[in-house]
Every structure is written in C-alpha cells, then in structure tokens.
Design a protein around this motif. Sequence first.
Motif, PDB file in Angstrom:
ATOM      1  N   SER A   1     -17.979   5.260  50.037  1.00 26.30           N
ATOM      2  CA  SER A   1     -17.671   3.921  50.553  1.00 26.30           C
ATOM      3  C   SER A   1     -16.405   3.964  51.418  1.00 26.30           C
ATOM      4  O   SER A   1     -16.301   3.224  52.395  1.00 26.30           O
ATOM      5  CB  SER A   1     -17.610   2.888  49.425  1.00 26.30           C
ATOM      6  OG  SER A   1     -16.360   2.897  48.812  1.00 26.30           O
ATOM      7  N   ASP A   2     -15.460   4.863  51.104  1.00 28.37           N
ATOM      8  CA  ASP A   2     -14.276   5.018  51.982  1.00 28.37           C
ATOM      9  C   ASP A   2     -14.710   5.522  53.365  1.00 28.37           C
ATOM     10  O   ASP A   2     -14.177   5.088  54.385  1.00 28.37           O
ATOM     11  CB  ASP A   2     -13.264   6.007  51.383  1.00 28.37           C
ATOM     12  CG  ASP A   2     -12.508   5.416  50.196  1.00 28.37           C
ATOM     13  OD1 ASP A   2     -12.689   4.195  49.927  1.00 28.37           O
ATOM     14  OD2 ASP A   2     -11.764   6.161  49.544  1.00 28.37           O
ATOM     15  N   LEU A   3     -15.672   6.461  53.369  1.00 28.66           N
ATOM     16  CA  LEU A   3     -16.110   7.021  54.650  1.00 28.66           C
ATOM     17  C   LEU A   3     -16.792   5.960  55.515  1.00 28.66           C
ATOM     18  O   LEU A   3     -16.752   6.027  56.742  1.00 28.66           O
ATOM     19  CB  LEU A   3     -17.062   8.205  54.444  1.00 28.66           C
ATOM     20  CG  LEU A   3     -16.435   9.541  54.048  1.00 28.66           C
ATOM     21  CD1 LEU A   3     -17.421  10.683  54.261  1.00 28.66           C
ATOM     22  CD2 LEU A   3     -15.143   9.839  54.813  1.00 28.66           C
ATOM     23  N   ASP A   4     -17.402   4.950  54.877  1.00 33.69           N
ATOM     24  CA  ASP A   4     -18.029   3.864  55.633  1.00 33.69           C
ATOM     25  C   ASP A   4     -17.016   3.131  56.509  1.00 33.69           C
ATOM     26  O   ASP A   4     -17.370   2.556  57.530  1.00 33.69           O
ATOM     27  CB  ASP A   4     -18.684   2.849  54.673  1.00 33.69           C
ATOM     28  CG  ASP A   4     -20.077   3.314  54.271  1.00 33.69           C
ATOM     29  OD1 ASP A   4     -20.715   3.995  55.097  1.00 33.69           O
ATOM     30  OD2 ASP A   4     -20.504   3.006  53.140  1.00 33.69           O
ATOM     31  N   ARG A   5     -15.765   3.160  56.064  1.00 32.87           N
ATOM     32  CA  ARG A   5     -14.732   2.397  56.784  1.00 32.87           C
ATOM     33  C   ARG A   5     -13.763   3.294  57.565  1.00 32.87           C
ATOM     34  O   ARG A   5     -12.868   2.808  58.239  1.00 32.87           O
ATOM     35  CB  ARG A   5     -13.954   1.539  55.787  1.00 32.87           C
ATOM     36  CG  ARG A   5     -14.664   0.234  55.447  1.00 32.87           C
ATOM     37  CD  ARG A   5     -14.018  -0.484  54.297  1.00 32.87           C
ATOM     38  NE  ARG A   5     -14.389   0.118  53.006  1.00 32.87           N
ATOM     39  CZ  ARG A   5     -13.529   0.555  52.093  1.00 32.87           C
ATOM     40  NH1 ARG A   5     -12.245   0.452  52.288  1.00 32.87           N
ATOM     41  NH2 ARG A   5     -13.958   1.099  50.964  1.00 32.87           N
ATOM     42  N   HIS A   6     -13.915   4.624  57.427  1.00 34.79           N
ATOM     43  CA  HIS A   6     -12.946   5.552  58.036  1.00 34.79           C
ATOM     44  C   HIS A   6     -13.131   5.627  59.549  1.00 34.79           C
ATOM     45  O   HIS A   6     -14.247   5.648  60.049  1.00 34.79           O
ATOM     46  CB  HIS A   6     -13.124   6.951  57.423  1.00 34.79           C
ATOM     47  CG  HIS A   6     -11.893   7.790  57.495  1.00 34.79           C
ATOM     48  ND1 HIS A   6     -11.390   8.249  58.688  1.00 34.79           N
ATOM     49  CD2 HIS A   6     -11.067   8.264  56.531  1.00 34.79           C
ATOM     50  CE1 HIS A   6     -10.289   8.967  58.442  1.00 34.79           C
ATOM     51  NE2 HIS A   6     -10.068   8.993  57.132  1.00 34.79           N
ATOM     52  N   ALA A   7     -12.022   5.682  60.275  1.00 34.68           N
ATOM     53  CA  ALA A   7     -12.094   5.844  61.735  1.00 34.68           C
ATOM     54  C   ALA A   7     -12.701   7.203  62.075  1.00 34.68           C
ATOM     55  O   ALA A   7     -12.549   8.161  61.323  1.00 34.68           O
ATOM     56  CB  ALA A   7     -10.688   5.740  62.324  1.00 34.68           C
ATOM     57  N   LEU A   8     -13.400   7.236  63.198  1.00 31.04           N
ATOM     58  CA  LEU A   8     -14.018   8.492  63.657  1.00 31.04           C
ATOM     59  C   LEU A   8     -13.330   8.961  64.943  1.00 31.04           C
ATOM     60  O   LEU A   8     -12.877   8.115  65.712  1.00 31.04           O
ATOM     61  CB  LEU A   8     -15.511   8.277  63.933  1.00 31.04           C
ATOM     62  CG  LEU A   8     -16.379   8.003  62.705  1.00 31.04           C
ATOM     63  CD1 LEU A   8     -17.783   7.604  63.148  1.00 31.04           C
ATOM     64  CD2 LEU A   8     -16.432   9.221  61.793  1.00 31.04           C
ATOM     65  N   PRO A   9     -13.311  10.287  65.216  1.00 30.02           N
ATOM     66  CA  PRO A   9     -13.722  11.347  64.301  1.00 30.02           C
ATOM     67  C   PRO A   9     -12.793  11.439  63.095  1.00 30.02           C
ATOM     68  O   PRO A   9     -11.710  10.881  63.098  1.00 30.02           O
ATOM     69  CB  PRO A   9     -13.624  12.608  65.169  1.00 30.02           C
ATOM     70  CG  PRO A   9     -12.670  12.279  66.265  1.00 30.02           C
ATOM     71  CD  PRO A   9     -12.785  10.811  66.500  1.00 30.02           C
ATOM     72  N   LEU A  10     -13.242  12.163  62.089  1.00 24.59           N
ATOM     73  CA  LEU A  10     -12.400  12.423  60.930  1.00 24.59           C
ATOM     74  C   LEU A  10     -12.512  13.901  60.565  1.00 24.59           C
ATOM     75  O   LEU A  10     -13.395  14.593  61.068  1.00 24.59           O
ATOM     76  CB  LEU A  10     -12.776  11.509  59.757  1.00 24.59           C
ATOM     77  CG  LEU A  10     -14.200  11.543  59.225  1.00 24.59           C
ATOM     78  CD1 LEU A  10     -14.444  12.726  58.326  1.00 24.59           C
ATOM     79  CD2 LEU A  10     -14.466  10.256  58.450  1.00 24.59           C
ATOM     80  N   VAL A  11     -11.580  14.358  59.740  1.00 26.93           N
ATOM     81  CA  VAL A  11     -11.515  15.791  59.433  1.00 26.93           C
ATOM     82  C   VAL A  11     -11.725  16.007  57.941  1.00 26.93           C
ATOM     83  O   VAL A  11     -11.071  15.350  57.120  1.00 26.93           O
ATOM     84  CB  VAL A  11     -10.152  16.380  59.863  1.00 26.93           C
ATOM     85  CG1 VAL A  11     -10.148  17.889  59.720  1.00 26.93           C
ATOM     86  CG2 VAL A  11      -9.820  15.985  61.301  1.00 26.93           C
ATOM     87  N   LEU A  12     -12.657  16.897  57.590  1.00 29.07           N
ATOM     88  CA  LEU A  12     -12.880  17.273  56.191  1.00 29.07           C
ATOM     89  C   LEU A  12     -12.305  18.666  55.976  1.00 29.07           C
ATOM     90  O   LEU A  12     -12.558  19.566  56.775  1.00 29.07           O
ATOM     91  CB  LEU A  12     -14.379  17.317  55.865  1.00 29.07           C
ATOM     92  CG  LEU A  12     -15.200  16.063  56.100  1.00 29.07           C
ATOM     93  CD1 LEU A  12     -16.667  16.329  55.719  1.00 29.07           C
ATOM     94  CD2 LEU A  12     -14.655  14.894  55.276  1.00 29.07           C
ATOM     95  N   LYS A  13     -11.539  18.826  54.903  1.00 24.98           N
ATOM     96  CA  LYS A  13     -10.946  20.135  54.629  1.00 24.98           C
ATOM     97  C   LYS A  13     -11.175  20.532  53.179  1.00 24.98           C
ATOM     98  O   LYS A  13     -10.707  19.825  52.270  1.00 24.98           O
ATOM     99  CB  LYS A  13      -9.434  20.111  54.883  1.00 24.98           C
ATOM    100  CG  LYS A  13      -9.070  19.810  56.323  1.00 24.98           C
ATOM    101  CD  LYS A  13      -7.582  19.957  56.579  1.00 24.98           C
ATOM    102  CE  LYS A  13      -7.321  19.847  58.073  1.00 24.98           C
ATOM    103  NZ  LYS A  13      -5.912  20.055  58.416  1.00 24.98           N
TER     104      LYS A  13
END
Length: 424
Positions: free
Chosen positions: A137-149
């Motif tokens: 649900s956080d990813l639904d609102r996260h600005a794009l692009p985003l970084v996964l580590k």
Amino acid sequence: MKVLLLGSGGREHAMAWKLAQSPLCQKLYIAPGNPGTALEGENISLEILDFDGIGRFCLEREIDMVIVGPEAPLVEGIVDYFAQKPELTSIPVIGPSREAARLEGSKSFAKLFMKRHSIPTAAYKEYQIGQLDQAMSDLDRHALPLVLKADGLAAGKGVLICHQRDEAKAELRAMLEGKFGEASSTVVVEEFLQGREMSVFALSDGLNWVLLPNAKDYKRIGEGDSGPNTGGMGAICPVPFASEGLMERIKEQIVGPTVEGLQKDGLRYQGFIYFGLMIVDQEPWVIEYNCRLGDPETQAVLPMLRSDLLGLLQRVPGQQLNDVVMEYEQGFAATVILSSAGYPAEYQTGYLISGIEQARGALVFHAGTKTDENGQLRTSGGRVLAVTGKNNKLFSALEQAFTALEHIDFEGLSFRRDIGHDLM
Ligand code: AMP
Ligand code: GLY
C-alpha cells in the motif's frame, strides 16, 4: 616494510603497482594475486578468506602490514581476527572491523547510520516479509521512479530502479520472498535521486582522514549508459565537474561526519572509505558506502596520486594522518576496461591474450588473466584488463588509452568507446 596485499583483480594490480614504487616497500606479497601483480611483487597462493593461513604466513614472513583489496575479508572480519589473536595483534590490517564493514554489507545499517549522523541521503523506508501488505500500500502512493535495494550483498544485482508501479510491487514482493535469499529478507525502498554520480575515496585512521583523487565510474555494459550493470567498464579521475566548492561540501557534510559518526558509534575503522555520491544541483548525497577502494576507479585514481601510498598507510595504525599534505598529479587519468564477450552475463574464458607489450604509452592492469602451463597469458574473468592513459587533458588521456588498447587482442574482446565523453 614487508607488506601483504589481499586480492586478485585490476584494483589489486593497481595497488601493487603503487605500493611497489614506495621507498618504504622492502617486500611485497600478493595473495592470491594475478599475472599482473606478479610483475610488482611475489604472488602467494593463499585464499583471501583463509584467515588462519594468512595469519600463519604473516608470522612466518614477518609481515608488517596487511592491506585488503576486496570487501569479502573485511565483511567476514579479518580485522577482528588479527586484533583478537595475541600473536597477530601487532600486525595492522588496513580496513574496518566486521561491524563497521556493515556500512557496505547492509544497506539498512548504512541508512540508519546516515540518519543518525545527519549525513545527506535519499529518504527511505525498509520492509520485511511480515510488512508485505503495508509495503504494497505504501508503493501505491510512492513517487516514481523509485529504488529497491536488497539489504545484504547480492553480487551487485540487489539494486533496482523501477519506473512502473506494477514492476516495483512485483519486484519488492519477489525480493522479500527470497529472490536474493537472506540478502533480501530486508529491503530498503528509496527515493530516486536525479543527478550526476561520482566516487570519493578517503583513507581514515579512525580519527583523521585524507582524500585520494575523486573519480567517475561507468557501470553499465553498453555505450550511452545502456544495458545491465557491471562491476565497472571504465573510470575517469578526477571528475571535471567536481569544483572546489563541491569538494568542500562533500568534506563538510559527508566525509567528516562519517568519520566522526564511526567514532561516536565506537566502530573501529582504519582503512579506505568509498563514498558513492549523487550530485543533485551541486549538492552531494550518499548513494552507498563501500569499505574498500573501487574497481576500476583505483586503476585511474592511484596513477593520479603523487603521495607515497605506503607512506600514508604507515601512518594509519598510530592515527597520524593529521598533518599529512596530500600530493596529486596534474591532469587526468582515463581507464578503459577490456571485457569478455557476454559479460556481465555468461562468458567464456581461456582465450589467448596478445599485444600487451605493444600497448605502450598507457598502463595495463591485469584483472581477469591467468598464465597457462606453457606460460602464455589467457583470459580468466569477465573484466580482463584495465588500460589507463594519463595526460594533462582528459581528451588526450582517453586517446592514449584507446591508442594503446588497439594493440591488445583476445577472442571476444569488448569495451566501451564512450568512456569520459559525458565529461568533455
Ligand atoms: P549501489 O549498488 O548502491 O551502488 O546502486 C547501484 C546504482 O543504482 C548506483 O550506482 C546508482 O546509479 C543507482 N542508484 C542507487 N540508489 C539510487 C537513488 N537513490 N537514486 C538514483 N539512483 C540510485
Ligand atoms: N566500481 C564500483 C565499485 O567498485 O563498487
């Protein structure tokens, strides 16, 4: 001094080349080394994670200092191993303790460290499998692009820049469900920073620090920064856009607070610190820490260092780096990596390498080479050689590297022709 250098790549050949020039260097051993390091000192067939064997060797040969090239022995605690053995404690090992090496070994540890010490880094949140619903649900609102580590070391594949929300969600789920095993049981989700990357290298004695020349690395396999990430396909040193003002901000906001933070946290760190930075509108942000020098940056950085590297390292155990005046060479160094066809995915090895003797006017560092039973040089890795040109002008440094590498040949030889073009 009698010195033992651990590692076997292009970085270690450049380190051996520089160390061997020191008037303080009485004897240089490299374990396990490569055919290039064998030109600078004596190769010893010891595994870099065989701490018992390394310890015994140091006692037998009366080694005065151990210098560690790659991160693995540091992350595995070679500094602590030497510190805890009464017969080895007096032999300094250049590098952080196992706990301090988590700056490289754990993204989560590094992010918390930076937050605690107000060091500029991208905003982030971290998740574990139990928080999957919250993460989605956080990813639904996260600005794009985003970084996964991925939190842990994932052979350079643990960082993903996602431009699509669906892709980000699927990847995050896969990571938390074990895509990289234990390394991705925690995942950092980070704000994307748009800017220019550069690398800064400090040598710290735990109290004081000095900077080596800075550099820019070319990580992607393809020209125009296309295709998958590699260990690095080339490097330029120093970075032309790194103004004096920017370097001052890097020292004040990042390098100083990092060394002080390590001290405040009681983390023993007497070694190289690699700061992977993103410069956004002339402001530096930390993308990552490494607890070692960069590869291939070192193959460009050390030719630009006039100061005696061993002289600097000798001051580390006694915390005497405070009154050192660093000396750099004028101009630029440009390093181009010659790689095997297929790298960074699957590639073949064992091909004959020719023409190194003819590659004059540039430095040729061995990365993935071996000598066969007939004494002939063959490829043995993805990154095979690093060719470094040096000149007052960046353009001429590059030209030297490219002119020299024209003489070198092996089956499937590949390289990027656009190294440094974005900087001219
Ligand atoms: P790392 O493995 O941490 O070095 O990350 C690999 C690459 O991902 C870096 O060299 C950057 O190009 C890119 N990267 C990592 N974090 C960010 C970020 N927050 N914003 C933009 N690019 C990033
Ligand atoms: N060239 C990038 C690194 O050494 O991590």
